[in-house]
Design an enzyme around this catalytic site. Structure first.
Site, PDB file in Angstrom:
ATOM      1  N   HIS A 119      49.899  47.951  61.012  1.00 43.95           N
ATOM      2  CA  HIS A 119      50.455  46.847  61.803  1.00 43.95           C
ATOM      3  C   HIS A 119      50.676  45.653  60.893  1.00 43.95           C
ATOM      4  CE1 HIS A 119      47.980  49.391  64.372  1.00 43.95           C
ATOM      5  NE2 HIS A 119      48.806  49.098  65.347  1.00 43.95           N
ATOM      6  N   LYS A 172      52.006  56.011  62.859  1.00 44.92           N
ATOM      7  CA  LYS A 172      52.309  54.833  63.690  1.00 44.92           C
ATOM      8  C   LYS A 172      52.555  53.618  62.803  1.00 44.92           C
ATOM      9  CE  LYS A 172      50.670  51.519  67.050  1.00 44.92           C
ATOM     10  NZ  LYS A 172      49.528  50.884  67.683  1.00 44.92           N
ATOM     11  N   GLN A 206      55.542  43.402  74.098  1.00 43.06           N
ATOM     12  CA  GLN A 206      55.373  44.618  74.895  1.00 43.06           C
ATOM     13  C   GLN A 206      55.933  44.389  76.306  1.00 43.06           C
ATOM     14  OE1 GLN A 206      51.242  45.964  75.850  1.00 43.06           O
ATOM     15  NE2 GLN A 206      51.437  46.956  73.859  1.00 43.06           N
ATOM     16  N   SER A 242      72.433  39.270  83.090  1.00 45.29           N
ATOM     17  CA  SER A 242      73.245  40.441  82.769  1.00 45.29           C
ATOM     18  C   SER A 242      72.429  41.733  82.658  1.00 45.29           C
ATOM     19  CB  SER A 242      74.033  40.196  81.478  1.00 45.29           C
ATOM     20  OG  SER A 242      74.947  39.147  81.689  1.00 45.29           O
ATOM     21  N   THR A 275      77.941  35.922  74.825  1.00 46.08           N
ATOM     22  CA  THR A 275      77.899  34.585  75.424  1.00 46.08           C
ATOM     23  C   THR A 275      77.620  33.540  74.352  1.00 46.08           C
ATOM     24  OG1 THR A 275      76.930  33.316  77.234  1.00 46.08           O
ATOM     25  CG2 THR A 275      75.470  34.885  76.161  1.00 46.08           C
ATOM     26  N   LYS A 289      81.030  33.445  71.254  1.00 45.93           N
ATOM     27  CA  LYS A 289      82.320  33.897  71.789  1.00 45.93           C
ATOM     28  C   LYS A 289      83.440  33.840  70.749  1.00 45.93           C
ATOM     29  CE  LYS A 289      81.303  33.101  76.637  1.00 45.93           C
ATOM     30  NZ  LYS A 289      81.756  32.603  77.927  1.00 45.93           N
ATOM     31  N   ASP A 344      86.125  36.231  81.652  1.00 47.78           N
ATOM     32  CA  ASP A 344      85.806  35.015  82.418  1.00 47.78           C
ATOM     33  C   ASP A 344      87.029  34.488  83.170  1.00 47.78           C
ATOM     34  OD1 ASP A 344      83.113  34.728  81.838  1.00 47.78           O
ATOM     35  OD2 ASP A 344      83.481  33.563  80.015  1.00 47.78           O
ATOM     36  N   ALA A 396      85.944  20.018  80.567  1.00 49.63           N
ATOM     37  CA  ALA A 396      86.865  20.507  79.531  1.00 49.63           C
ATOM     38  C   ALA A 396      86.109  21.255  78.436  1.00 49.63           C
ATOM     39  CB  ALA A 396      87.652  19.333  78.935  1.00 49.63           C
ATOM     40  N   TYR A 407      76.280  29.017  89.196  1.00 55.03           N
ATOM     41  CA  TYR A 407      75.771  30.044  90.116  1.00 55.03           C
ATOM     42  C   TYR A 407      74.297  29.859  90.462  1.00 55.03           C
ATOM     43  CZ  TYR A 407      74.508  32.367  85.714  1.00 55.03           C
ATOM     44  OH  TYR A 407      74.033  32.648  84.466  1.00 55.03           O
ATOM     45  N   GLN A 427      83.234  38.859  86.375  1.00 53.06           N
ATOM     46  CA  GLN A 427      83.390  39.031  84.932  1.00 53.06           C
ATOM     47  C   GLN A 427      82.527  40.191  84.454  1.00 53.06           C
ATOM     48  OE1 GLN A 427      81.045  38.279  82.327  1.00 53.06           O
ATOM     49  NE2 GLN A 427      79.449  37.733  83.795  1.00 53.06           N
TER      50      GLN A 427
END
Ligand code: NAP
Length: 527
Positions: A132, A158, A221, A255, A305, A309, A350, A379, A471, A499
């Protein structure tokens, strides 16, 4: 078979057994008892093994390997030997490679309780040799794997290390695929989730899950519920196609629950993961290229996103892929699809989602938008896609933005292409100036639900459509007031659903289950 393994930090015998029973009830087929802090009573450990409802791994992790045991190593091994020679030995015993290599005495004692070529009595317990690193990928990672593979008594390799980026997961997959022995290769931390979810796809011996959120025994985890219900554990196999949402941050994205529920609803063999990539193009390019290059991963697409983009457009262009023309015009894409021939396609779902939601509200086809007057408030990035989309279909778009220069930039980019785009001062915004109003600012978004871009509710004209891209909440103050005034209102959730639906359809070639998507949004936003 890849075991779904719940790791239990043992502090109390009855509580640990209860946790193991609950793990079994929710679908675990193996448990790991971490007895780091449960070493005082040897017979209680034996009792734990005797009454365990599931086969188990017994682990007593020392502090020097990231665990909680800070006692003497000889005592620790003696306890494991005692438990291992009891009438109900564990299915696996986990010993750190470093301890195993350091001490011949330890190797000899461990050899008494694990299955190995020179054993004198039949033993079922398998030895997991583990390594580990909580700070990153150890430089000698592959050397460690080779040492484990070479140790005759080692049944399972492992390796767990803290992922520095999503790219580390690819190495975990390769290690699982290449090893001659059953292997566990897990990346820890936020970036390591793919290695945990996709362990089954790559045929690892197991993945670890927490019984519930908050009961993790290692960073990153997931809970067993997340693995089973969100990440579709039972449906995963070697052919599962992998998708994700690429952004920074993406921790709270809706999503993954939407697309995974969609895959479930239509029976599509896919899984969808959050993929956090730092903002710079170099990170985006390196990660996406590496994921695409890993053929057995079957990485077939992503939602993209903020802040990636523009990076998506640049990447797909550099790779010789195809870009949807309007996505190029907008200067941003939010969807990556990998076609069956491996070529890339970038598109923007979109603008189409906003167009279709509004057209449905007006009960017209996109082509009938020509000549309609649409007020866009804001804008920024969302406004840019929406202005481009409405202008493309010939609408007259009036942009009302706090910072005039930004509105003027959109006018310069989109005016005259097909429709007309003009900028106006926000104080000129009134209910009669347009037939469609679209809020593209965060005004009214959770937690500032009292805000609205139109504080003096205007005298809306008949048949007005008011659309808020926000939303959360599902009904903003703007929408509430518009609805009370008789307007047709559209929530940002509808844009989000649409979308996502277009993305889903481009990946699966199947109709998106819109009602499932809407249900997931409602469920998450009402929590
Ligand atoms: P952005 O690029 O940051 O742009 C935000 C815009 O809002 C800017 O024009 C900004 O004006 C304006 N603004 C911010 N705070 C304001 C304030 N207090 N008063 C007046 N104007 C303000 O953000 P974006 O990506 O376009 O996102 C905007 C909204 O769209 C967000 O609420 C987001 O949730 C929503 N959205 C929804 C979806 C969906 O699928 N439903 C998709 C994307 C975005 P300045 O230019 O003056 O700074």
């Amino acid at each position: 078979m890849t075991h779904l393994t719940v790791s239990i930090m043992v502090l109390d015998l009855d509580a640990a057994l209860d946790a193991a029973r609950r793990a079994k009830a929710v679908g675990a087929d193996l448990v790991e008892y971490r007895i780091d802090r449960f070493t005082d009573d040897r017979d209680a450990v034996v009792e734990l093994l005797r009454r365990s409802p599931l086969p188990c791994i017994l682990t007593c992790r020392p502090t020097w390997e990231g665990g909680d045991y800070d006692g003497d190593d000889a005592d620790r091994i003696s306890l494991l030997e005692y438990a291992g020679t009891s009438a109900h030995p564990p299915a696996y015993l986990d010993i750190e490679l470093a301890a195993y290599q350091r001490s011949a005495n330890l190797r000899q004692k461990v050899g008494l309780v694990v299955d190995h070529p020179g054993q004198v009595r039949p033993i079922d317990t398998g030895l997991i040799l583990s390594s580990h690193d909580f700070s990153g990928r150890p430089a000698d990672l592959l050397r460690r794997a080779a040492d484990m593979a070479d140790a005759p008594a080692c049944r399972v390799i492992k390796l767990a290390w803290a992922a520095r980026s999503l790219r580390d997961n690819i190495e975990a997959f390769e290690i699982i695929r290449q090893q001659v022995k059953p292997t566990i290769a897990l990346c820890m931390g936020e970036h390591g989730l793919p290695s945990r979810v996709l362990a089954k796809k790559f045929g690892a011996l197991l993945t670890f899950a927490a019984l519930e959120t908050g009961a993790e025994t290692a960073p990153g985890q997931p809970s067993i519920k997340q693995l089973k219900t969100l990440y579709r554990w039972d449906r995963l196999d070697a052919d599962t196609r992998v998708y994700g949402v690429i952004g920074h941050p993406v921790g709270h994205s809706l999503s993954p629950p939407i697309h995974n529920a969609g895959f479930d609803a239509v029976g599509y063999n896919g899984v969808y993961l959050p993929m956090s990539i730092p903002p710079e193009y170099e990170h985006f390019k390196a990660t996406v290229a590496e994921w695409l290059a890993c053929a057995p991963l079957h990485f077939h697409g992503a939602s993209v996103t903020i802040p990636h983009k523009q990076n998506l457009l640049r990447f797909v262009e550099e790779q010789g892929g195809e870009i949807e023309p309007l996505a190029s015009t907008i200067g941003a894409a939010n969807t990556l699809a990998v076609r069956d021939d491996g070529s890339l396609y970038a598109s923007n779902t979109d603008y189409a989602a906003a167009l279709d939601a509004v057209c449905e509200g007006l009960n017209i086809a996109r082509e009938e938008l020509a000549g309609k007057r649409v007020a866009v408030i804001g804008a920024g990035g969302a406004a840019r896609a929406i202005v481009a989309g409405f202008a493309h279909y010939g609408a007259t778009v009036v942009i009302y933005n706090r910072t005039r220069d930004k509105a003027d930039e959109l006018v310069a980019a989109f005016n005259g292409k097909t429709g007309k785009v003009v900028a106006a001062s926000p104080d000129k915004l009134c209910g009669a100036c347009c037939g469609v109003f679209i809020n593209c600012t965060p005004l009214g978004m959770h937690p500032h639900v009292g805000a609205t871009p139109m504080p003096d509710p205007p005298d809306w004209g008949p048949g007005t459509v008011v659309f808020d891209t926000i939303y959360n909440p599902l009904e903003t103050r703007l929408l509430r007031e518009a609805k009370a005034a008789g307007c047709h209102t559209i929530s940002g959730a509808e844009m989000f659903v649409r979308q996502a639906a277009t993305q889903f359809e481009s990946w699966t070639q199947q109709a998106a289950p819109l009602d499932v998507f809407r249900g997931v949004i409602r469920q998450h936003l009402s929590q």
